[in-house]
Scaffold this motif. Structure first.
Motif, PDB file in Angstrom:
ATOM      1  N   GLY A  35       2.483  20.013  -2.928  1.00 26.74           N
ATOM      2  CA  GLY A  35       3.701  19.243  -3.166  1.00 26.74           C
ATOM      3  C   GLY A  35       4.236  18.578  -1.910  1.00 26.74           C
ATOM      4  N   PRO A  40       4.776  13.267  -2.095  1.00 32.81           N
ATOM      5  CA  PRO A  40       5.988  13.994  -2.488  1.00 32.81           C
ATOM      6  C   PRO A  40       7.078  13.114  -3.091  1.00 32.81           C
ATOM      7  N   LYS A  43       6.284  12.013  -8.006  1.00 32.93           N
ATOM      8  CA  LYS A  43       5.813  13.241  -8.650  1.00 32.93           C
ATOM      9  C   LYS A  43       4.810  12.971  -9.765  1.00 32.93           C
ATOM     10  N   SER A  46       1.560  12.199  -8.071  1.00 34.64           N
ATOM     11  CA  SER A  46       1.116  13.448  -7.443  1.00 34.64           C
ATOM     12  C   SER A  46       0.498  14.383  -8.469  1.00 34.64           C
ATOM     13  N   GLU A 104       3.410  20.292 -13.519  1.00 35.58           N
ATOM     14  CA  GLU A 104       4.405  19.300 -13.086  1.00 35.58           C
ATOM     15  C   GLU A 104       4.492  18.133 -14.073  1.00 35.58           C
TER      16      GLU A 104
END
Length: 367
Positions: A35, A40, A43, A46, A104
């Motif tokens: 993360g 970062p 999200k 990511s 996530e």
């Protein structure tokens, strides 16, 4: 009998107070490090990149295992140790990356609510049971792999056992990596979020203490009852195979819930402990402590992506083992090494005596 009971108690203490905390330290720190360094500020990107990286690594493990098993041999101890631990490290990272990315993305697309979490939990549970793959939700402290006596250290098990080199094998691998792995994460995230949203204290410290305590009680209870459960599962395997699957799935459900409680509580406590400190330093320290500690204790393969198994496929209920036979296995391994060392020393000394005698014999003049 007494020594066996003592060994089981020692194994249980290792699991609850040393092995499992090190596993959670590794996962927590690796999750947070990804993360910190992987986009970062975005999200969504990511999460998707995290999933993509994990899929590439996990799929690659299936197609490189035969080469590694063939050329990286235990007899060449230094090269085997370095390559095997690097392989375990990469596979462990791929596992964390896969879970983090899916987790996530679910948070972003579905949100964090009890109805949503229960729906996710139901989908994951029904999907795995329908595929007869529910036991793949097991993680430490509910499942362990020792690093000793690993003749097939690099072997990753594919789900349907299709022939390697065929198109069906590729489909088998992709199905396991994409579908089964995702369903496992759905089961864990569903239980995790229900716990997080239903425990009354909003304070992370108290929530961590309460859930971690419940997890410890459940883990110890399951450790005590694992051997009768294995015997019953072994009996059902020969008499009622279908009942064995149902029984093992019920046991795995309890084992998984105890593990979720244990992880959730300890994870929350770790997050509280590092507040106020440099995140880069603390996360790298926890990362090194987790993997390094498990490697020194010779249980780091428990972090590794090991592939997939069917429910009820083990005749002796091996799928229900809660604690590794750590003392017996490690002591046996050490005894074998000592015996081998003694044999080498004895051979060397015998060879030396023989050479000395032969030398003296040659020095005797022939009349």
């Amino acid at each position: 009998m007494v020594s066996t009971v003592i060994e089981h108690i020692v194994d249980a203490l290792f699991v609850v107070f040393i092995f499992s905390p090190l596993v959670v330290c590794y996962w927590n720190s690796t999750w947070n490090l990804i993360g910190l360094y992987l986009l970062p500020s975005n999200k969504i990107a990511s999460g998707w990149i995290s999933v993509a990286i994990s899929i590439v690594l996990m799929v690659a493990s299936f197609f490189t295992q035969d080469v590694l098993n063939k050329y990286v041999k235990k007899e060449k101890y230094v090269s085997f140790y370095l390559v095997s631990r690097l392989f375990t490290y990469v596979m462990s990272f791929s596992q964390v990356s896969n879970w983090r990315g899916i987790w996530e993305l679910l948070n972003l697309y579905i949100g964090i609510t009890i109805p949503g979490s229960l729906t996710i939990l139901g989908i994951g549970t029904v999907g795995l049971i329908a595929l007869r793959s529910y036991r793949n939700v097991l993680t430490p402290p509910g499942a362990w792999v020792l690093d000793v006596d690993t003749d097939n250290h690099f072997t990753i098990i594919h789900l349907f056992g299709t022939k390697k080199g065929s198109v069906l094998y590729v489909i088998d691998v992709l199905f396991g990596v994409v579908v089964v792995s995702t369903l496992v994460v759905l089961v864990w995230r569903g239980q995790w979020m229900v716990l997080q949203l239903s425990i009354s204290p909003n304070n992370d410290l108290w929530r961590g203490i309460i859930v971690f305590s419940v997890g410890n009680v459940l883990v110890v209870t399951l450790i005590v009852t694992q051997f009768p459960a294995r015997k019953l599962a072994g009996h059902l395997h020969t008499t009622h195979p279908l009942l064995q699957i149902v029984f093992e799935d019920a046991c795995v459900l309890l084992v998984c819930f105890s593990a979720v409680c244990y992880w959730h509580g300890l994870w929350a406590l770790l997050d509280v402990m590092v507040i106020g400190y440099d995140p880069n330093l603390t996360q790298w320290l926890l990362h090194a402590l987790g993997f390094g500690g498990l490697m020194l204790l010779r249980v780091c393969r428990s972090l590794q992506f090991m592939g997939y198994n069917f429910d009820g496929e083990y005749p002796e209920g091996i799928g229900l083992v809660q604690t590794p036979s750590y003392c017996n296995t490690i002591l046996a391994s050490l005894c074998r090494r000592e015996a081998l060392s003694d044999a080498i020393r004895l051979t060397a000394s015998t060879r030396t005596v023989y050479v000395e005698v032969e030398s003296q014999h040659k020095q005797i003049p022939v009349s």
